[in-house]
Design an enzyme around this catalytic site. Structure first.
Site, PDB file in Angstrom:
ATOM      1  N   ARG A  75       0.827  -1.203   0.000  1.00 30.46           N
ATOM      2  CA  ARG A  75       0.000   0.000   0.000  1.00 30.46           C
ATOM      3  C   ARG A  75       0.866   1.258   0.000  1.00 30.46           C
ATOM      4  NH1 ARG A  75      -4.627   0.541   4.482  1.00 30.46           N
ATOM      5  NH2 ARG A  75      -2.819   0.908   5.828  1.00 30.46           N
ATOM      6  N   GLU A  79     -16.442   6.391   4.331  1.00 32.50           N
ATOM      7  CA  GLU A  79     -15.775   5.794   5.484  1.00 32.50           C
ATOM      8  C   GLU A  79     -15.827   6.745   6.665  1.00 32.50           C
ATOM      9  OE1 GLU A  79     -11.258   5.824   5.427  1.00 32.50           O
ATOM     10  OE2 GLU A  79     -11.653   5.850   3.278  1.00 32.50           O
ATOM     11  N   LYS A 134      -2.755   6.529   1.543  1.00 31.69           N
ATOM     12  CA  LYS A 134      -2.632   6.955   2.944  1.00 31.69           C
ATOM     13  C   LYS A 134      -1.691   8.155   3.062  1.00 31.69           C
ATOM     14  CE  LYS A 134      -2.745   4.620   7.434  1.00 31.69           C
ATOM     15  NZ  LYS A 134      -4.181   4.813   7.663  1.00 31.69           N
TER      16      LYS A 134
END
Length: 408
Positions: A152, A290, A254
């Protein structure tokens, strides 16, 4: 042999002995059905597992201040929150733009020096990851899916125009940092060691451009529960004016800027007594995305559904794991658009994330209407999934999923 025991005074070896991933194909089928209550995070447990492990070499240099302490740190393990506690060592590795990372080292934990013109400070060119290490009863340590964090980070680095460590470099650095700080890993059932890898543009840049130098840094901190409610149900409010991410933006990686953007809505929600904010899509303002730092799941009968990953939602590693665990347990799982109105007649709602693992939702408020779930208690599905995943993460069952990495 313990990694630090092999070190001689005055020498600076460029390796650490770190056990590799064990091969779960040799293990019996994982039992994901045995109960483990949410409250077990606050109790001493007597369950154990006996995985095998083998040594591999980690490419990390030990700084000349490295030493090992085998006793646990002297802190109140029974009252750990999710706050930062400085530990002993951090990991540092640098590279120039257009080059590759190499020659990382463990250093004494402390402040770092950055130019006021660093890319991360001026233009937000940075990413972070989060994962955990758990102590087993036999003294060994378990990491949960560190290679997924590495992958990621690499995807995020490509989006943010940064070089990134290879998967092996990332995982080896995590292992080295955890072993160097193992006295800070909580006793069994008392919490975990939170691991925070950072990738940032540390070089000085004035005009808008990728930084000329990059730093990969890892620090760790022992933690307990993320929400102040602990494992009790949390209470969310739906936000449809402020948005976490936009199509074509960076919501699916992220990057550090994603989290500063949620602070205003989150702070306002907490002032009103809510635990956190549930965000809607910014185009239609009717589909779930989210929570500030968690993925969201909705339960209706044997069906579990969660918003599909479409560029504005972070592909959570706990989210991915819960989907696999739920299917193993016989649930039907759908990844799709989830309309906000589907919250009105849901049986359960829960959040997932590295910090929270599985957090049951006690109520959601939307346009002034409060929708309660499970009469303020923990839903059966949330409990079952929490039990299954945490038993695996903590080593109480054998890992037939091949998700954990064991260190001695």
């Amino acid at each position: 042999m313990d990694c630090a025991a092999a070190l001689l005074p005055g020498f600076h070896p460029n390796y650490l002995l770190c056990p590799s991933r064990h091969f779960s194909s040799l293990l019996p089928k994982t039992d994901l059905s045995s109960p483990l209550k949410f409250q077990l995070q606050n109790k001493q447990l007597s369950l154990a597992s006996s995985h095998g492990f083998s040594p591999v070499i980690c490419n990390a240099t030990l700084s000349d201040t490295y030493s090992e302490t085998v006793e646990l740190a002297d802190i109140d393990w029974d009252n750990l929150g999710f706050g930062f506690l400085p530990t002993d060592y951090m990991y540092n590795m640098k590279c120039a733009q257009g080059e590759s990372f190499s020659n990382g080292e463990l250093q004494r934990f402390g402040n770092i020096e950055l130019s006021p013109s660093a890319g991360v400070l001026n233009y937000g060119q940075g990413l972070f990851e989060g994962l955990k290490a758990y102590r087993k009863e036999d003294g060994n340590i378990l990491l949960f899916r560190p290679e997924e964090n590495a992958l990621r980070m690499r995807l995020g680095a490509e989006r943010m125009c940064m070089p990134s460590p290879t998967v092996d470099q990332f995982v080896d650095a995590v292992k080295a940092t955890v072993l160097a700080n193992k006295r800070w890993i909580p006793p069994v059932g008392k919490g975990s060691l939170y691991i925070r890898p950072l990738l940032m543009g540390s070089g000085a840049v004035l005009g808008l451009a990728p930084a000329p130098e990059y730093t990969f840094l890892i620090y760790v901190s022992p933690v307990g529960n993320y929400f102040k409610e602990g494992v009790a149900p949390i209470h969310l409010i739906v936000e449809d004016n402020l948005h976490r991410a936009t199509p074509g933006g960076t919501g699916g990686v992220k990057t550090i800027g994603n989290y500063a953007a949620v602070l205003k809505a989150q702070s306002a929600a907490k002032e009103q007594g809510y635990s956190d904010v549930l965000y809607l899509d910014c185009v239609h303002k009717k589909y779930l995305e989210e929570v500030s730092s968690c993925n969201i799941f909705v339960v209706k009968g044997n069906l579990i559904f969660t918003p599909a990953i479409k560029g504005t939602i972070l592909p959570g590693i706990t989210r991915k794991s819960i989907i696999d665990v739920a299917r193993t347990l016989g649930f039907q799982v759908e990844e799709r658009l989830v309309h906000v109105d589907e919250l009105l007649d849901a049986d359960e709602v829960f959040c997932t994330g590295t910090a929270v693992v599985v957090s049951p939702v006690g109520s959601i408020t939307y346009h002034g209407e409060r929708v309660p779930y499970n009469e303020g208690g923990v839903g059966a599905v949330s409990q079952q999934l929490y039990s299954a995943l945490t038993r695996l993460q903590m080593g109480f069952i054998k890992d037939n999923m091949n998700w954990t990495v064991e260190l001695s």
